[in-house]
Design an enzyme around this catalytic site. Structure first.
Site, short mmCIF file in Angstrom:
data_model
loop_
_atom_site.label_atom_id
_atom_site.label_comp_id
_atom_site.label_asym_id
_atom_site.label_seq_id
_atom_site.Cartn_x
_atom_site.Cartn_y
_atom_site.Cartn_z
N TYR A 77 -2.95 -8.50 8.60
CA TYR A 77 -3.12 -7.23 7.93
C TYR A 77 -3.87 -6.29 8.88
O TYR A 77 -4.99 -6.61 9.32
CB TYR A 77 -3.90 -7.42 6.63
CG TYR A 77 -4.28 -6.11 5.99
CD1 TYR A 77 -3.30 -5.21 5.56
CD2 TYR A 77 -5.63 -5.74 5.84
CE1 TYR A 77 -3.64 -4.00 4.99
CE2 TYR A 77 -5.97 -4.53 5.27
CZ TYR A 77 -4.98 -3.66 4.84
OH TYR A 77 -5.31 -2.45 4.30
N HIS A 115 -1.53 -0.57 5.03
CA HIS A 115 -1.40 0.49 4.04
C HIS A 115 -1.45 1.85 4.72
O HIS A 115 -2.24 2.04 5.63
CB HIS A 115 -2.56 0.43 3.02
CG HIS A 115 -2.51 -0.80 2.17
ND1 HIS A 115 -3.47 -1.79 2.24
CD2 HIS A 115 -1.63 -1.19 1.23
CE1 HIS A 115 -3.18 -2.75 1.39
NE2 HIS A 115 -2.05 -2.42 0.75
#
Lengths: 164, 894
Positions: A77, A115
């Site tokens: 991530y 994100h």
């Protein structure tokens, strides 16, 4: 200097001794003050978190977190990726992202995601260049910036290999 | 040795000696005890047992036994030798020499004792004794190389270089033609170079050069050979050959400034103070231009012309010089160029030059007149330079604006924070400076330099406990604070001592200052091993240089600072013996009630904290002691860690006298030495010594305000003494009377008149006016108001103006603080002091002392946590411009 103008760009790991460099970068690059967990994750990710040096000046960073999925596989991530304004357009962000992509490939990690705020078109097209795709939209992801929604942007690499 | 013993015991005695030499002390001790069982009074055995115990850290027993042994056998050279060794191990060299001499009286040809004695004599600079001993050694063993060399060196040290040459030549005469063998070539070459340096020292230049050429093939150190050759050629005025040789040397190392200087000398354009006629400048310009083509990689060849070029040529050369360095990012560029700032014209040119570069890069992205784009960091380094430039010129506002701009541009460069810290320091805000230095430190915890710099700033801000904690981060763990002492970290001890002194903690201050003094004693001590080592290894030139260095050791700045600090402490101790904190109370009294309270609270908190820390430390030490009790390297605990015992000295002025003597001997050219001597001797009522100090002050700098103060104070004091009654007193006042006319300022003038003349001579200087005012008040206390007015009316005109950017005034912050302290302490006029403070707060907006409007005491900005906002970099503009390139990425995760 004429021909000697090519400036070297190098990457260096993050350790507790130079953690402040990452903090300084984040404090100007992002509107968020990151908590201790962020820095602990970054340190724990080892080679996946890097500072970029432009002729010995620290100008950018990529910080990742390694996550274990339910099936035991690891995915990456990307928590933050950023370069100081005056040093953009010099390929530093590309170099940082490529480093993480290559490292993931070497370690047979199949999934990298992050994100992005929905209005950040520059970012979205940047990641698309590297084979990322929008895989999900999360409403009201952010609490104090508008728009509050974000995309999940994901790249799957070497799927056939990892599924073998 | 051990001759009076039966064979079995004699063998045992030999075993003791052998065990001592091989450091098997327990074995030696056993053997000694075995002998003493049968012959309890045997002197030599008792002595050797004592010597052995000395090595096992049983000092008092050792002295007892050695003395007893000697008493039992006064005719034994062994006993005397051992006694000497014992003294030597305790660094009591004078006593040791005496013992050796006694031993030699009994056994005059004992080589070992002679050698030991010669080392001590070299150490103590007993030079005639040294010559004598070395002569004896040579006579006894002429086949030893070392004895020849030692004899020669002893004569050289005893200022008889020509004799030393004779000895070395006689020594060479004993050698075979094919000397030296391969394994001795270096040593022999060194000896030859040493001999040639002696010839040069004696002025026998021709002979030195001949000898050098003759022995060329035997000299291994080719660089020294060439340097010696060129030095001789220049001295012989054979400049053409000198020039050629200097060019050869430059091709070997084109960054050695000495070679350039020598070359200039040879071509006839050299000036010690760097001043040249325009013809000479042209000549130098051509010379360096051609050299620059030859040595493209040399930075010296590019830098040196900046020293002599002027005006347009300087501008162009500077432009060429700075551009590649700004592009490359050389943080030391400003310190490299800072000597040029002594030349005001050059500072102006540099300012214009750098501003043009900044402007051009901001608008076009490249240097003026260039189409090529510069990397983004060039702008950063340009602003970094400009910040230091304005700091140097005293324009702190602009300097801070520039450095903030640079920080905003690239907030990750540590040097930016260090420079900002420095600017704030110069502006007088030590707390903010320390906070910035700490921020810099946090950015690279592995960098000892930024750590040390931070410690220094913290000490300047009187944050001693914090500084100590920070400094300890880089010492070996476990060893903590003492480690700094063991590493002879003198800058730390000095800064810490000065901080304690400012805070009125004289005990701790003295402790630190005396620690530095101790290091110098250790350094003197450290030369001991070299007396034998260097002769053996033949590093004779280095040895002589080391001895000369040691002879000047106490002239070193750090020693001077430590001695000055210690003397100041003792003077203060004498003036306020009961350690009464009157001065602190004075300071407190000036503050408004609310701040007083705050300060007291702060002090109380600090005390509580310190106490707690001490307890924790003690516990740790105890815990450590228990677990490590098995190990024997337990360090002796300092019985007086805070210097409280130092404060209890009976006679502080006598203590001060010890250090004063060293200053007078080694730093007699420093004004401060004689100022302190004056202060100490006035307090001791040593009128003639004070007069001597006064004469030195007048000789060094009669125009100095402090020299003037001393002059007036001295004669004022003398005049107010009661009429002399004893012979000694009459004699003293006779001398003073006779000496008074030698002070030209006092010719046919009263002290008040002399004071006024001094004022006329230095009307515009604040510090001179303050001195005059103080003396008016001292001579006629009823003129206090007039005196204070004199200070308050000092002009503070603009010295240099930078147009719209701002201007620099004449008054210095340091001086203004001194004046404020005078108003409080001498004039005791708090109204005048607070008027002064208000005025200075305006001139020095960053000063915490005057509570200027930008200082951290007012803005509350000294916290490093808050300084982020000061950097103006935390705000974020989410509407990142569309013009930004693709990397302008912000992906967020919470």
């Amino acid at each position: 200097m004429g021909a000697g103008r090519a400036v070297s760009i190098s990457l260096d790991g993050v350790r507790d001794k130079n953690l402040m460099q990452l903090k300084k970068l984040n404090s100007v690059l992002f509107p968020v003050r990151y908590n201790d967990k962020y820095y602990a994750d970054a340190l724990a990710s080892g080679e996946f978190t890097k500072l970029a040096y432009y002729s010995d000046i620290c100008v950018g960073s990529i910080a990742c977190r390694l996550e274990k999925k339910e099936n035991g596989a690891v995915r990456v991530y990307i928590m933050t990726l950023g370069v100081l304004a005056p040093y953009r357009g010099l390929g530093i962000g590309t170099k940082l992202l490529n480093h993480v992509l290559e490292l993931s490939q070497k370690q047979n990690i199949g999934e990298i995601y992050l994100h992005v705020q929905t209005n950040n078109e520059d970012a979205i097209s940047f990641y698309k260049k590297f084979g990322f795709e929008i895989t999900e939209t999360i409403k009201n992801y952010y609490t104090n910036i508008t728009p509050p929604d974000c995309y999940v942007v994901t790249k799957y690499i070497g799927q056939s290999q990892s599924k073998k | 040795m051990g001759a009076s013993l039966p064979p079995k015991e004699a063998n045992l005695f030999k075993l003791i000696v052998k065990s001592y030499e091989t450091k098997q002390y327990k074995k030696g001790l056993k053997a000694a005890d075995a002998i003493l069982k049968k012959f309890p009074d045997h002197g030599e055995t008792l002595s050797m047992k004592g010597l052995t115990l000395n090595c096992m850290d049983r000092k008092s027993e050792a002295y007892e036994l050695v003395r007893l042994g000697l008493k039992n056998d006064l005719k034994s050279h062994v006993c005397w030798h051992v006694y000497g060794l014992l003294y030597r191990s305790d660094r009591e060299y004078r006593e040791a020499i005496k013992c050796y001499r006694n031993a030699l009286r009994i056994d005059p040809d004992n080589i070992e004792i002679l050698r030991d004695l010669s080392l001590l004599q070299a150490q103590m600079r007993d030079l005639s004794g040294f010559v004598e001993t070395r002569q004896q050694l040579l006579t006894l063993k002429p086949n030893h190389r070392m004895n020849w060399i030692g004899f020669a060196v002893s004569h050289h040290l005893n200022s008889n270089a020509s004799k030393a040459i004779d000895i070395l030549e006689a020594y060479e005469g004993t050698l075979e033609d094919d000397y030296p063998p391969d394994n001795e070539r270096c040593e022999h070459g060194e000896m030859l170079l040493y001999k040639i340096s002696l010839l040069e020292e004696c002025g026998m230049l021709e002979k030195a050069l001949q000898e050098l050429h003759k022995k060329e093939f035997k000299i291994v150190d080719k660089l020294s050979y060439k340097e010696e050759e060129v030095s001789l050629l220049v001295k012989l005025n054979r400049l053409e050959e000198g020039e050629k040789l200097y060019r050869v040397l430059l091709s070997m190392n084109p960054d050695n400034y000495k070679y350039y200087e020598g070359l200039q000398r040879c071509v006839g354009v050299h000036s010690k103070i760097g001043q040249y006629s325009s013809d000479e400048i042209d000549k130098l310009d051509t010379l360096y231009k051609s050299l620059a083509q030859q040595y493209t990689w040399s930075s010296a060849v590019k830098r040196i012309p900046l020293d002599f070029l002027e005006d347009v040529k300087f501008r162009d050369a500077a432009d060429n010089y700075v551009r590649p360095l700004l592009t490359k990012g050389v943080p030391s560029l400003f310190s490299d160029l800072s000597p040029l700032y002594d030349h005001p014209g050059k500072a102006d040119i540099l300012e214009k030059l750098l501003l043009d570069i900044e402007e051009s890069i901001k608008t076009t992205g490249g240097y003026p007149g260039r189409s090529e784009k510069e990397p983004p960091s060039t702008l950063l380094w340009t602003m970094f330079y400009l910040a230091q430039h304005y700091d140097r010129r005293g324009l702190y506002d602009i300097a801070l604006a520039k450095i903030d701009e640079a920080i905003q541009h690239t907030p990750t460069v540590i040097d930016l924070y260090s420079v900002k810290s420095k600017i704030l320091k110069h502006g007088g805000d030590f707390a903010a400076s320390a906070a910035l230095a700490d921020e810099a430190r946090c950015m690279d915890l592995a960098d000892r330099y930024v750590n040390s710099q931070c410690v220094k700033r913290m000490l300047q801000a009187d944050q001693v406990p914090l500084a100590e904690k920070t400094a300890v981060l880089f010492t070996k763990d476990g060893d903590q604070h003492n480690n700094l002492h063991d590493m002879q970290c003198m800058w730390y001890e000095l800064a810490s001592g000065e901080s304690y002194f400012r805070q009125g903690d004289l005990g701790r201050a003295l402790k630190k200052f005396l620690a530095v003094e101790k290091h110098y004693a250790d350094i003197t001590e450290d030369q001991f091993d070299f007396h034998s080592y260097c002769l053996r290894k033949m590093t004779l030139r280095a040895y002589i240089e080391m001895l000369r260095f040691q002879d000047r050791l106490h002239a070193h700045t750090y020693f001077r600072k430590a001695a000055v600090g210690a003397i100041r402490c003792y003077i203060k101790l004498y003036d306020s013996p009961s350690k009464s904190s009157t001065e602190e109370d004075d300071e407190l009294a000036k503050l408004p009630a609310s701040q007083k309270k705050k300060l007291r609270q702060k002090q109380r908190k600090a005390e509580a904290r310190a106490k707690k820390e001490a307890e924790v430390k003690n516990e740790e030490a105890n815990a450590g002691g228990v677990s490590k009790s098995g190990k024997r390297n337990v360090k002796p605990v300092d019985p007086d860690p805070h210097g409280e015992k130092l404060l209890q000295t009976e006679d502080p002025l006598m203590e001060a006298g010890k250090y004063l003597k060293l200053l007078q001997k080694h730093s007699s050219d420093s004004l401060e030495t004689h100022l302190l001597s004056f202060e100490v001797n006035m307090r001791k009522q040593k009128i003639l010594l004070a007069l001597q100090a006064l004469k030195q002050l007048q000789l060094l700098d009669a125009g100095n305000p402090d020299s003037h103060r001393c002059l007036i104070r001295f004669f004022h004091k003398v005049a107010s003494r009661p009429t002399p009654s004893t012979d000694a007193e009459k004699l003293i006042s006779g001398v003073v009377e006779a000496e008074r006319p030698t002070f030209s300022q006092l010719h046919d003038k009263s002290l008040m008149e002399a004071n006024n003349v001094f004022l006329d001579q230095h009307k515009d200087s604040l510090m001179h006016r303050a001195a005059v005012a103080e003396m008016i008040y001292c001579l006629e206390p009823n003129k206090k108001i007039e005196a204070i007015k004199l200070i308050e009316e000092s002009p503070n005109e603009i010295v240099s103006s930078n147009g719209s950017l701002g201007s620099v005034r004449r008054w210095k912050l340091k001086d203004c603080i001194a004046v404020h302290k005078t108003l409080v302490a001498i004039f005791d006029d708090h109204d005048a002091a607070s008027r002064w403070k208000v005025k200075c707060a305006d001139y020095f907006p960053y000063s915490t002392y005057f509570e200027g409007r930008h200082s951290s005491t007012i803005t509350g900005n000294s916290d490093s946590n808050q300084s982020h906002t000061e950097n103006g970099s935390i705000e974020f503009h989410p509407s990142n411009g569309k013009a930004q390139t693709l990397n302008a990425l912000k992906n967020l995760a919470v």
